[in-house]
Design a protein around this motif. Sequence first.
Motif, PDB file in Angstrom:
ATOM      1  N   ALA A   1       7.925  -7.330  -7.902  1.00 14.28           N
ATOM      2  CA  ALA A   1       8.423  -6.225  -7.069  1.00 14.28           C
ATOM      3  C   ALA A   1       7.225  -5.576  -6.402  1.00 14.28           C
ATOM      4  O   ALA A   1       6.107  -5.641  -6.908  1.00 14.28           O
ATOM      5  CB  ALA A   1       9.175  -5.213  -7.926  1.00 14.28           C
ATOM      6  N   SER A   2       7.482  -4.935  -5.288  1.00 11.09           N
ATOM      7  CA  SER A   2       6.382  -4.260  -4.597  1.00 11.09           C
ATOM      8  C   SER A   2       6.011  -2.989  -5.360  1.00 11.09           C
ATOM      9  O   SER A   2       6.846  -2.410  -6.062  1.00 11.09           O
ATOM     10  CB  SER A   2       6.797  -3.907  -3.176  1.00 11.09           C
TER      11      SER A   2
ATOM     12  N   ARG B   1       9.391   3.990  -6.921  1.00 12.42           N
ATOM     13  CA  ARG B   1      10.714   4.613  -6.796  1.00 12.42           C
ATOM     14  C   ARG B   1      11.490   4.501  -8.096  1.00 12.42           C
ATOM     15  O   ARG B   1      12.165   5.444  -8.515  1.00 12.42           O
ATOM     16  CB  ARG B   1      11.500   3.967  -5.662  1.00 12.42           C
TER      17      ARG B   1
ATOM     18  N   GLN C   1       5.664  -0.079  -4.175  1.00  8.64           N
ATOM     19  CA  GLN C   1       6.494   1.012  -3.680  1.00  8.64           C
ATOM     20  C   GLN C   1       7.866   1.021  -4.362  1.00  8.64           C
ATOM     21  O   GLN C   1       8.390   2.079  -4.708  1.00  8.64           O
ATOM     22  CB  GLN C   1       6.680   0.916  -2.152  1.00  8.64           C
ATOM     23  N   LYS C   2       8.432  -0.146  -4.567  1.00  7.34           N
ATOM     24  CA  LYS C   2       9.730  -0.259  -5.239  1.00  7.34           C
ATOM     25  C   LYS C   2       9.612   0.171  -6.702  1.00  7.34           C
ATOM     26  O   LYS C   2      10.474   0.867  -7.235  1.00  7.34           O
ATOM     27  CB  LYS C   2      10.230  -1.700  -5.140  1.00  7.34           C
TER      28      LYS C   2
END
Length: 118
Positions: free
Chosen positions: A21-22, A28, A24-25
């Motif tokens: 996963a990135s 979040r 940023q993800k």
Amino acid sequence: MNDQLPEEKPEALVFKYELDASPQKLWRALTIPEFRARWLPDLAESEPEEGATIPEKQISYKMREKVPPFLETQVIFRIADNDDGTAMLTIIHQLTDARIRQQRDAANSNHVLMMIAA
């Protein structure tokens, strides 16, 4: 008789995960309570510790056990970027409860015990 010293307890448990996963993800998922509740239900209602958050890099939460002796711990999540766009998640879980951190003298410490007369 065993002359070896007992092993010291580690200050923290450290876990490292490479996630598909990135960063940023992942950020979040750690910071939005609805997302966090899906995979970290014990932290669902926790608020991040002030001063311990670095946006998109690190966030820290305090936890308290739901059963006696209700010990307090700190969980730190650190996110690092991998070269391929995925994330490296480091979880640091440490016991912060003051009751555990108090140093106690050993039973055979050879300290003089004195009693105060009433």
